[in-house]
Scaffold this active site. Structure first.
Site, PDB file in Angstrom:
ATOM      1  N   SER A  48      35.969  46.171  31.015  1.00  0.00           N
ATOM      2  CA  SER A  48      36.204  47.129  32.103  1.00  0.00           C
ATOM      3  C   SER A  48      37.693  47.368  32.280  1.00  0.00           C
ATOM      4  CB  SER A  48      35.613  46.563  33.405  1.00  0.00           C
ATOM      5  OG  SER A  48      36.052  47.309  34.515  1.00  0.00           O
ATOM      6  N   LYS A 101      35.810  39.279  33.250  1.00  0.00           N
ATOM      7  CA  LYS A 101      35.900  40.196  32.105  1.00  0.00           C
ATOM      8  C   LYS A 101      37.152  39.881  31.279  1.00  0.00           C
ATOM      9  CE  LYS A 101      32.259  42.784  32.599  1.00  0.00           C
ATOM     10  NZ  LYS A 101      31.200  42.745  31.584  1.00  0.00           N
ATOM     11  N   TYR A 150      35.160  39.123  39.586  1.00  0.00           N
ATOM     12  CA  TYR A 150      34.424  39.905  38.570  1.00  0.00           C
ATOM     13  C   TYR A 150      35.389  40.340  37.469  1.00  0.00           C
ATOM     14  CZ  TYR A 150      33.074  44.185  36.274  1.00  0.00           C
ATOM     15  OH  TYR A 150      32.879  45.150  35.311  1.00  0.00           O
TER      16      TYR A 150
HETATM   17  C1  WQD Z   1      35.386  54.773  43.014  1.00  0.00           C
HETATM   18  C2  WQD Z   1      36.243  55.376  44.133  1.00  0.00           C
HETATM   19  C3  WQD Z   1      36.503  53.982  46.063  1.00  0.00           C
HETATM   20  C4  WQD Z   1      32.333  54.099  47.347  1.00  0.00           C
HETATM   21  C5  WQD Z   1      34.147  49.635  40.066  1.00  0.00           C
HETATM   22  C6  WQD Z   1      34.502  48.388  39.290  1.00  0.00           C
HETATM   23  C7  WQD Z   1      34.499  48.704  37.823  1.00  0.00           C
HETATM   24  C8  WQD Z   1      33.164  49.265  37.445  1.00  0.00           C
HETATM   25  C9  WQD Z   1      32.919  50.547  38.224  1.00  0.00           C
HETATM   26  C10 WQD Z   1      31.605  47.546  36.837  1.00  0.00           C
HETATM   27  C11 WQD Z   1      37.184  54.357  44.758  1.00  0.00           C
HETATM   28  C12 WQD Z   1      35.745  55.259  46.408  1.00  0.00           C
HETATM   29  C13 WQD Z   1      33.495  54.310  46.622  1.00  0.00           C
HETATM   30  C14 WQD Z   1      32.234  54.621  48.676  1.00  0.00           C
HETATM   31  C15 WQD Z   1      34.440  55.523  48.486  1.00  0.00           C
HETATM   32  N1  WQD Z   1      32.143  48.326  37.742  1.00  0.00           N
HETATM   33  N2  WQD Z   1      34.519  55.006  47.184  1.00  0.00           N
HETATM   34  N3  WQD Z   1      33.296  55.313  49.183  1.00  0.00           N
HETATM   35  O1  WQD Z   1      35.874  50.674  42.326  1.00  0.00           O
HETATM   36  O2  WQD Z   1      36.672  52.403  40.628  1.00  0.00           O
HETATM   37  O3  WQD Z   1      35.147  50.589  39.887  1.00  0.00           O
HETATM   38  O4  WQD Z   1      32.926  50.178  39.628  1.00  0.00           O
HETATM   39  O5  WQD Z   1      31.784  47.517  35.662  1.00  0.00           O
HETATM   40  O6  WQD Z   1      34.746  47.518  37.103  1.00  0.00           O
HETATM   41  O7  WQD Z   1      35.800  47.980  39.664  1.00  0.00           O
HETATM   42  O8  WQD Z   1      34.277  52.399  41.354  1.00  0.00           O
HETATM   43  O9  WQD Z   1      32.585  53.883  42.332  1.00  0.00           O
HETATM   44  O10 WQD Z   1      33.168  51.691  43.525  1.00  0.00           O
HETATM   45  O11 WQD Z   1      34.792  53.582  43.552  1.00  0.00           O
HETATM   46  O12 WQD Z   1      35.381  56.154  48.975  1.00  0.00           O
HETATM   47  O13 WQD Z   1      31.192  54.457  49.394  1.00  0.00           O
HETATM   48  O14 WQD Z   1      35.385  55.826  45.174  1.00  0.00           O
HETATM   49  O15 WQD Z   1      37.448  53.673  47.084  1.00  0.00           O
HETATM   50  O16 WQD Z   1      38.388  54.998  45.056  1.00  0.00           O
HETATM   51  P1  WQD Z   1      35.605  51.518  41.133  1.00  0.00           P
HETATM   52  P2  WQD Z   1      33.617  52.870  42.721  1.00  0.00           P
END
Ligand code: WQD
Length: 339
Positions: free
Chosen positions: A125, A154, A150
């Protein structure tokens, strides 16, 4: 070839299993269904016109792994997806994450060694980069300053694979650093099926639009970006699956360990994703701004040039197609795989 896919009933794993079957490979799936459903593999079989062999078990269970390798002769390579992946949960249960993600990988690698299967595609990741010093992110960007257990699991498995390949040139490992996989197979039969309330943006918005959740909370509105919200590199899960096939081919050239970023090379802010949902679905996304989420990086998107050069791979599907496919999955499967 016969490929073992750990976690092959999961979101990425099931899409990769379909791509492998469609490419003519035989597939053995090992999954403990801790965060997946056998229904996904049933549907993979329907879509592919033939089934993967399913073995229910835990990647950390050496006995089950040995039995599997014994029974399934001629496994040529392994795609290793099985891992816990919720960033927030990992801070509450670090030992479970180290045990499953790192311990499980050690068990898998030891049994692979015993059966002289030494080609691995590893699901890593972009989180291993932590808060990037520069974007777009290249593979030589510093790694390790990770903000969650997490992410650290990785990073640790990446280092283990690098050391293993350095110690024994018979080993080859494609270490694939996913940016943000989203979307679903265009058939609407496979998709992301998070247990409980989704942590990730795309499935969360899908459930808001499906009326299962009241509104989206946008985590932060004053980041130093065009519209104050975080930037991510979202890529279609089928593009991601295709990259795994290309990585598998690359292993046959005996490259040792190599690291590849998998992303589009384009960043989208949270509000741009919201607006794309509204265009694609014709529905308004009810939302309000909330506090920043601890651990979120401001912006992360890939420099995809090495994937192009090394694997001959680049993404083909844009954000609208990702959202359209995600929405079809949500609309046609309001209860996910619970039939
Ligand atoms: C994306 C953006 C949030 C939810 C994570 C892991 C990564 C992979 C993918 C496993 C961010 C914003 C999110 C919400 C929001 N996982 N958001 N409201 O954090 O980039 O990556 O998931 O393999 O390893 O780190 O993805 O989709 O959680 O967030 O505003 O209800 O959306 O702040 O900016 P992220 P995400």
């Amino acid at each position: 070839m016969k490929i073992l896919v750990t976690g092959g009933a999961g979101y990425i794993g099931s899409h990769a299993t379909l791509a492998l079957l469609d490419a003519g490979h035989e597939v053995v799936v090992l999954d403990n269904f801790s965060n997946s459903s056998p229904e996904s593999l049933k549907r993979v079989g329907e879509l592919a016109g033939r089934e993967a062999v399913l073995v229910e078990g835990d990647v950390g269970d050496r006995e089950a792994l040995t039995q599997l390798f014994d029974d399934q002769e001629q496994i040529s390579a392994v795609m290793h997806f099985a891992a816990f992946k919720a960033v927030g949960e990992s801070t509450e249960k670090p030992l479970a994450y180290y045990n499953n993600n790192v311990g499980g990988s050690i068990a898998l690698l030891e049994v692979m060694e015993e059966f002289e299967v030494r080609d691995l595609v590893f699901s890593s990741s972009c989180t291993v980069y932590g808060e990037p010093e520069t974007v777009p992110i290249k593979e030589d960007h510093r790694v390790g300053a990770v903000s969650s257990p997490y992410g650290r699991t990785k990073f640790l498995v990446e280092m283990m694979l690098k050391d293993l390949c350095l110690s024994d040139p018979r080993w080859n490992a494609a270490i694939l650093r996913y940016f943000n996989p989203v979307g679903a197979h265009a058939s609407g039969r496979l998709g992301e099926n998070p247990l409980g309330t989704p942590e990730n943006l795309i499935p969360f918005i899908c459930q808001v639009l499906a009326g299962k959740l009241e509104k989206l909370f946008v985590f932060g509105d004053d980041y130093p970006t065009s519209d104050g919200t975080c930037i991510r590199d979202y890529l279609h899960v089928m593009d991601l699956a295709d990259a795994h096939l290309k990585a598998l081919e690359k292993l046959s050239e005996r490259p040792g360990a190599f690291f590849v970023n998998l992303g589009t090379g384009r960043g989208s802010t949270v509000l741009e994703v919201v607006k794309a949902f509204e265009v694609v679905t014709g529905k308004k996304v009810p939302r309000e701004f909330a506090n920043k989420r601890p651990g979120d990086v401001v912006e992360a998107w890939a420099d995809p040039s090495l994937a192009k050069e090394l694997l001959g791979w680049s993404t083909t599907r844009d954000l609208k197609e990702m959202i359209s496919d995600a929405w079809r999955w949500q609309s046609e499967n309001p209860r996910g795989y619970d039939t």
